[in-house]
Design an enzyme around this catalytic site. Structure first.
Site, mmCIF file in Angstrom:
data_model
loop_
_atom_site.group_PDB
_atom_site.id
_atom_site.type_symbol
_atom_site.label_atom_id
_atom_site.label_comp_id
_atom_site.label_asym_id
_atom_site.label_seq_id
_atom_site.Cartn_x
_atom_site.Cartn_y
_atom_site.Cartn_z
ATOM 1 N N LEU A 109 0.878 -1.165 0.000
ATOM 2 C CA LEU A 109 0.000 0.000 0.000
ATOM 3 C C LEU A 109 0.914 1.213 0.000
ATOM 4 O O LEU A 109 1.861 1.265 0.795
ATOM 5 C CB LEU A 109 -0.891 0.004 1.247
ATOM 6 N N ASP A 110 0.668 2.176 -0.879
ATOM 7 C CA ASP A 110 1.560 3.330 -0.935
ATOM 8 C C ASP A 110 1.436 4.169 0.347
ATOM 9 O O ASP A 110 0.567 3.933 1.185
ATOM 10 C CB ASP A 110 1.332 4.156 -2.197
ATOM 11 N N ARG A 111 2.296 5.137 0.459
ATOM 12 C CA ARG A 111 2.399 5.918 1.696
ATOM 13 C C ARG A 111 1.070 6.551 2.108
ATOM 14 O O ARG A 111 0.750 6.619 3.294
ATOM 15 C CB ARG A 111 3.463 7.002 1.519
ATOM 16 N N SER A 113 -1.937 5.473 1.383
ATOM 17 C CA SER A 113 -3.038 4.508 1.477
ATOM 18 C C SER A 113 -3.043 3.820 2.838
ATOM 19 O O SER A 113 -2.032 3.761 3.527
ATOM 20 C CB SER A 113 -2.936 3.472 0.357
ATOM 21 N N ARG A 193 -5.486 4.829 -8.041
ATOM 22 C CA ARG A 193 -5.187 6.261 -8.194
ATOM 23 C C ARG A 193 -5.067 6.633 -9.666
ATOM 24 O O ARG A 193 -5.536 7.693 -10.103
ATOM 25 C CB ARG A 193 -3.905 6.613 -7.438
#
Length: 282
Positions: A109-111, A113, A193
């Site tokens: 999960l990106d920063r 999220s 996104r």
């Protein structure tokens, strides 16, 4: 005088599940059928407890607990999924005790999220969860910066060009003018996104709420929970989506019905009457 550490006794079905035999329910069935031998004696008592010092066999083969561990972490916003960050940003590993920092995250999960993140040192499990052929669903709750039409959700189902590839959703469900649920079977990097950006929307909040049949339950942000065999089985099974979700199939069905209605309405009245009278005569 040095004392030996006390062995912790656990229920036999839980012990068998930790050996990778199957779910606790399946292990109960094996016990009932007399397929489990403990210290040389057939055991059919479901209330039996054992320790690692006991000799447990299924048939003629001794079974031992696996040295693997799997957890689910409720990742908060602001942390990156990496063991060491060259920019010295905070990582998810700062949420774990030292004895669990060897676990690897499955996907990421990106920063910005949040939500359900699986971490394990079981390579086979990680591969099964990530393999496109297994089609393990991941479901996300998405909030965007502005209201959008239902046509946007249809685009996600039919495929939307993100600049590098065409990305698809398996199912979608509108919750409010700016919020929706989206189900993916594949996970391209920053897929949701990019899909939203292609539809001229910006993601304000992105939370993964489900993997397979497994959900966070009441797990607080920043906390983790160890998964048992039953949980792993849940994770590898997809639930049946209810009718409130849109799918590509449901869109095609709706469009097909609309086309039939349009054809019927456009038919001349004289033709409709002649067909009715013809049926009566027959």
């Amino acid at each position: 005088m040095h004392e030996e550490p006390t062995q912790i006794a656990i229920r036999l079905n839980k012990y068998l599940a930790s050996c990778g035999i199957g779910s606790r329910r399946k292990c109960d069935e094996l016990i009932k059928k007399g397929n489990v031998v403990v210290n040389g004696k057939v055991c059919t008592d479901l209330a039996t407890s054992v320790t690692e010092d006991d000799f447990v066999k299924i048939g003629n083969t001794r079974v031992l607990p696996r040295d693997t561990s799997t957890i689910m972490l409720n990742k908060p916003k602001g942390l990156v999924c990496t063991k060491s960050d060259e920019l010295e940003r905070e990582t998810i590993y700062e949420l774990l005790p030292p004895n669990m920092r060897h676990l690897n995250h499955v996907g990421r999960l990106d920063r910005d999220s949040e939500g359900l993140l699986i971490m394990t040192n079981d390579g086979n499990l990680a591969q099964e969860l990530s393999h496109p052929g297994k089609k393990v669903e991941k479901e996300y709750l998405v909030t965007v910066n502005q209201a959008f039409s239902n046509d946007v959700l249809d685009q996600f189902l039919n495929g939307i060009w993100t600049g590098e590839a065409k990305a698809y959703a398996k199912a979608v469900k509108r919750l409010s003018p700016r919020r929706f649920l989206i189900v993916l079977e594949t996970g391209l990097k920053r897929q949701i996104r990019l899909m939203c950006k292609a539809a001229h929307l910006n993601v304000v909040k992105l939370v993964r709420i489900r993997v397979g049949h497994l959900t966070l339950g009441g797990l607080d942000a920043g906390r983790f929970s160890e998964l048992q065999y039953d949980d792993l089985e849940l994770m590898m099974r997809n639930p049946k989506l209810d009718r409130s979700y849109k799918t590509k199939h449901s869109i095609q069905k709706t469009r097909g019905s609309a086309a039939k209605k349009k054809t019927a309405k456009s038919r001349p009245k004289s033709t409709q009457r002649s067909q009715k009278s013809y049926k009566r005569k027959r």
